[in-house]
Design a protein around this motif. Structure first.
Motif, mmCIF file in Angstrom:
data_model
loop_
_atom_site.group_PDB
_atom_site.id
_atom_site.type_symbol
_atom_site.label_atom_id
_atom_site.label_comp_id
_atom_site.label_asym_id
_atom_site.label_seq_id
_atom_site.Cartn_x
_atom_site.Cartn_y
_atom_site.Cartn_z
ATOM 1 N N GLY A 81 0.848 -1.184 0.000
ATOM 2 C CA GLY A 81 0.000 0.000 0.000
ATOM 3 C C GLY A 81 0.882 1.232 0.000
ATOM 4 N N LEU A 82 0.716 2.083 -0.994
ATOM 5 C CA LEU A 82 1.569 3.265 -1.150
ATOM 6 C C LEU A 82 0.732 4.521 -0.982
ATOM 7 C CD1 LEU A 82 4.338 4.495 -1.894
ATOM 8 C CD2 LEU A 82 3.651 4.350 -4.299
ATOM 9 N N ASP A 83 1.037 5.283 0.062
ATOM 10 C CA ASP A 83 0.356 6.559 0.300
ATOM 11 C C ASP A 83 1.242 7.655 -0.269
ATOM 12 O OD1 ASP A 83 -1.588 8.338 1.308
ATOM 13 O OD2 ASP A 83 -0.335 8.729 3.066
ATOM 14 N N ILE A 84 0.837 8.220 -1.413
ATOM 15 C CA ILE A 84 1.676 9.191 -2.106
ATOM 16 C C ILE A 84 1.443 10.592 -1.550
ATOM 17 C CG2 ILE A 84 1.752 7.821 -4.217
ATOM 18 C CD1 ILE A 84 -0.379 9.556 -5.402
ATOM 19 N N ALA A 85 2.443 11.448 -1.707
ATOM 20 C CA ALA A 85 2.381 12.825 -1.224
ATOM 21 C C ALA A 85 3.306 13.662 -2.100
ATOM 22 C CB ALA A 85 2.784 12.896 0.240
ATOM 23 N N PRO B 278 8.459 -8.122 -8.536
ATOM 24 C CA PRO B 278 7.132 -7.665 -8.978
ATOM 25 C C PRO B 278 6.054 -8.021 -7.960
ATOM 26 C CG PRO B 278 8.313 -8.696 -10.788
ATOM 27 C CD PRO B 278 9.132 -8.939 -9.559
ATOM 28 N N CYS B 279 5.244 -7.043 -7.619
ATOM 29 C CA CYS B 279 4.193 -7.256 -6.616
ATOM 30 C C CYS B 279 2.992 -6.388 -6.952
ATOM 31 C CB CYS B 279 4.712 -6.932 -5.213
ATOM 32 S SG CYS B 279 5.383 -5.264 -5.032
ATOM 33 N N LEU B 280 1.932 -6.531 -6.176
ATOM 34 C CA LEU B 280 0.708 -5.739 -6.335
ATOM 35 C C LEU B 280 0.823 -4.471 -5.490
ATOM 36 C CD1 LEU B 280 -2.258 -5.304 -7.215
ATOM 37 C CD2 LEU B 280 -2.934 -6.719 -5.260
ATOM 38 N N ILE B 281 0.632 -3.320 -6.133
ATOM 39 C CA ILE B 281 0.756 -2.033 -5.445
ATOM 40 C C ILE B 281 -0.591 -1.313 -5.528
ATOM 41 C CG2 ILE B 281 1.964 0.178 -5.337
ATOM 42 C CD1 ILE B 281 4.320 -1.138 -6.717
ATOM 43 N N GLY B 282 -1.110 -0.908 -4.396
ATOM 44 C CA GLY B 282 -2.343 -0.137 -4.345
ATOM 45 C C GLY B 282 -2.067 1.328 -4.055
ATOM 46 N N ILE B 283 -2.738 2.216 -4.787
ATOM 47 C CA ILE B 283 -2.574 3.659 -4.634
ATOM 48 C C ILE B 283 -3.952 4.305 -4.697
ATOM 49 C CG2 ILE B 283 -1.475 5.758 -5.533
ATOM 50 C CD1 ILE B 283 0.566 4.044 -6.928
ATOM 51 N N GLU B 284 -4.168 5.312 -3.878
ATOM 52 C CA GLU B 284 -5.400 6.092 -3.982
ATOM 53 C C GLU B 284 -5.370 6.934 -5.251
ATOM 54 O OE1 GLU B 284 -7.044 6.877 0.503
ATOM 55 O OE2 GLU B 284 -5.568 8.266 -0.292
ATOM 56 N N ALA B 285 -6.502 7.009 -5.938
ATOM 57 C CA ALA B 285 -6.596 7.755 -7.198
ATOM 58 C C ALA B 285 -6.736 9.246 -6.897
ATOM 59 C CB ALA B 285 -7.779 7.257 -8.020
ATOM 60 N N CYS B 286 -5.628 9.867 -6.535
ATOM 61 C CA CYS B 286 -5.616 11.290 -6.220
ATOM 62 C C CYS B 286 -4.562 11.975 -7.096
ATOM 63 C CB CYS B 286 -5.330 11.509 -4.735
ATOM 64 S SG CYS B 286 -3.866 10.681 -4.146
ATOM 65 N N ALA B 287 -4.133 13.162 -6.723
ATOM 66 C CA ALA B 287 -3.195 13.930 -7.537
ATOM 67 C C ALA B 287 -1.914 13.147 -7.764
ATOM 68 C CB ALA B 287 -2.897 15.266 -6.854
ATOM 69 N N SER B 288 -1.457 13.096 -9.004
ATOM 70 C CA SER B 288 -0.230 12.440 -9.480
ATOM 71 C C SER B 288 -0.295 10.919 -9.410
ATOM 72 C CB SER B 288 1.004 12.941 -8.718
ATOM 73 O OG SER B 288 1.054 12.417 -7.395
ATOM 74 N N ALA B 289 -1.445 10.327 -9.084
ATOM 75 C CA ALA B 289 -1.542 8.873 -8.965
ATOM 76 C C ALA B 289 -1.329 8.185 -10.312
ATOM 77 C CB ALA B 289 -2.903 8.490 -8.390
ATOM 78 N N HIS B 290 -1.862 8.756 -11.391
ATOM 79 C CA HIS B 290 -1.713 8.131 -12.703
ATOM 80 C C HIS B 290 -0.254 8.149 -13.150
ATOM 81 C CE1 HIS B 290 -6.039 7.697 -13.548
ATOM 82 N NE2 HIS B 290 -6.172 8.812 -12.843
ATOM 83 N N GLU C 269 -4.676 -3.059 2.624
ATOM 84 C CA GLU C 269 -5.780 -3.972 2.910
ATOM 85 C C GLU C 269 -6.881 -3.867 1.873
ATOM 86 O OE1 GLU C 269 -8.995 -4.884 6.524
ATOM 87 O OE2 GLU C 269 -7.406 -3.401 6.781
ATOM 88 N N ALA C 270 -7.183 -2.650 1.432
ATOM 89 C CA ALA C 270 -8.298 -2.449 0.500
ATOM 90 C C ALA C 270 -8.009 -3.022 -0.884
ATOM 91 C CB ALA C 270 -8.614 -0.960 0.388
ATOM 92 N N VAL C 271 -6.740 -2.969 -1.327
ATOM 93 C CA VAL C 271 -6.424 -3.389 -2.687
ATOM 94 C C VAL C 271 -6.611 -4.888 -2.880
ATOM 95 C CG1 VAL C 271 -3.964 -3.874 -2.350
ATOM 96 C CG2 VAL C 271 -4.762 -2.992 -4.553
ATOM 97 N N THR C 272 -6.647 -5.667 -1.785
ATOM 98 C CA THR C 272 -6.823 -7.117 -1.892
ATOM 99 C C THR C 272 -8.276 -7.547 -1.790
ATOM 100 O OG1 THR C 272 -6.476 -7.363 0.500
ATOM 101 C CG2 THR C 272 -4.529 -7.512 -0.921
ATOM 102 N N ARG C 273 -9.183 -6.617 -1.533
ATOM 103 C CA ARG C 273 -10.593 -6.981 -1.378
ATOM 104 C C ARG C 273 -11.180 -7.368 -2.730
ATOM 105 N NH1 ARG C 273 -11.007 -8.855 3.007
ATOM 106 N NH2 ARG C 273 -8.771 -8.982 2.620
ATOM 107 N N PRO C 274 -11.895 -8.496 -2.819
ATOM 108 C CA PRO C 274 -12.446 -8.926 -4.114
ATOM 109 C C PRO C 274 -13.548 -8.017 -4.647
ATOM 110 C CG PRO C 274 -13.211 -10.353 -2.334
ATOM 111 C CD PRO C 274 -12.157 -9.469 -1.743
ATOM 112 N N ALA D 284 -1.523 4.110 4.550
ATOM 113 C CA ALA D 284 -0.831 3.105 3.747
ATOM 114 C C ALA D 284 -1.304 1.703 4.107
ATOM 115 C CB ALA D 284 0.680 3.235 3.940
ATOM 116 N N GLY D 285 -1.516 1.441 5.404
ATOM 117 C CA GLY D 285 -2.035 0.144 5.810
ATOM 118 C C GLY D 285 -3.436 -0.108 5.282
#
Length: 342
Positions: A8-12, A47-59, A99-104, A94-95
């Protein structure tokens, strides 16, 4: 030794928070990374699964991390918030993302390309300039009204007021005239920039085959068509046309319980810009039908039982579903006939 599988990556702006776990859920990484070290840090990981919130600069970060071989999924911040434990801070965020990125049942946002973001920037700059034009015209009207100069509604009225100012109307003091002329210069510049933005949007529309097909729908012009193509990079991410309409915010809000359905007004939850364009386009179709008639029985029956603006929102919903069908199936718009409705 355990291997990191999900992060889980919390960007800033400067300091990013990383929360990594193994396949069994064991926390392996919990640290801060400076912005300049982010790519170097993830390049050293498998290589792994990375979750990011869709906010500024996320794309941007999604594209960069995908180029390193990682799988990146963007999530709406509103869907991540329920997973935050207790207090809000970067470590907790980030935690929660991890957790959220693995939810089906989690819903994800498609990563946009640089070209799609450029077109969206074009639309947003034009939208800002339109607001500036409105602000300038309102300011000119308000200031001149203090001296008894009032003109009719519309752009022609503003032109008449500016003509009075330039002709040297005696009711306007010299200091006030200088101020109004300064606003007039800004207004001319903003209008010129809006025309340039319109020209660029039209060029983008003509260069896109999907955008040209969408423009065949009644009420969809180059502005709306190019905006929809840029906002929806992967239409197949929506299971149906209703899902696209819900994402835009054109479906009814539900408050159902105990088997009893309660439907209220439209949710307005979603992307405001395409929603406003779709509603304006639908209203134009309805106004034309009221004045000149229409061969589309659905609109006739809708106007017979609903108010004009309510019918416009319903038609906008229908147009959004048409857009999804055309984008997913690669078909062209077919005008409904009276015989087909029967």
């Amino acid at each position: 030794m355990s291997t990191v599988t999900t992060i889980g990556l919390d960007i800033a702006k400067s300091v990013f928070q990383v929360h990594g776990i193994s396949a069994t859920g064991e926390v392996l990484i919990r640290r801060q990374v400076r912005r300049g070290q982010v790519l170097k840090f993830f390049a050293s990981l498998p290589p792994c699964l990375i979750g990011i919130e869709a906010c500024a600069s996320a794309h941007h970060w999604s594209r960069e991390l995908q180029s390193l071989g990682h799988q990146v999924k963007l999530m709406p911040p509103a869907y991540v918030k329920p997973y935050v434990k207790r207090q809000k801070n970067d470590m907790a965020d980030a935690g929660a993302i991890c957790e959220a990125v693995t939810r089906p049942t989690m819903r994800f946002v498609e990563t946009k390309t640089c070209e799609q973001q450029s077109i969206l920037m074009l639309h947003r700059v034009r939208q800002m300039q339109v607001r500036q034009r409105t602000m300038l015209t309102n300011a000119i009207r308000a200031h001149l009204a203090e001296f008894g100069l009032v003109a009719k509604i519309g752009r022609e009225g503003v032109d008449e007021l500016l003509l009075m100012v330039r002709d040297g109307d005696e009711r306007i003091p010299e200091l006030a005239r200088a101020c109004i002329l300064a606003l007039a210069e800004q207004l001319v510049l903003v209008k010129r920039q809006i025309l340039e933005m319109d020209r660029r949007i039209t060029a983008c529309h003509r260069a896109s085959e999907v955008s040209r097909r969408l423009a065949e729908i009644r009420g969809v012009g180059p502005l709306l068509a190019s905006a929809l193509v840029a906002h929806v990079p992967n239409p197949k991410a929506f299971a149906s046309g209703r899902n696209l309409a819900a994402w835009i915010g054109l479906v009814l809000k539900q408050n159902s319980s105990g088997g009893k359905e309660r439907l209220n007004g439209v949710t307005k939850q979603g992307n405001r810009y395409p929603r406003s364009l779709l509603t304006v386009g639908a209203l134009a179709v309805i106004r034309f039908a009221q004045r000149h008639g229409t061969k589309r029985p659905w609109i006739v029956q809708l106007l017979a039982r609903r108010a004009t603006k309510v019918a416009a929102v319903a038609l906008a919903n229908k147009m959004a579903r048409m857009v999804w069908a055309i984008m997913v199936r690669g078909e062209r718009y077919r005008e409904p006939m009276v015989g087909q409705a029967a």
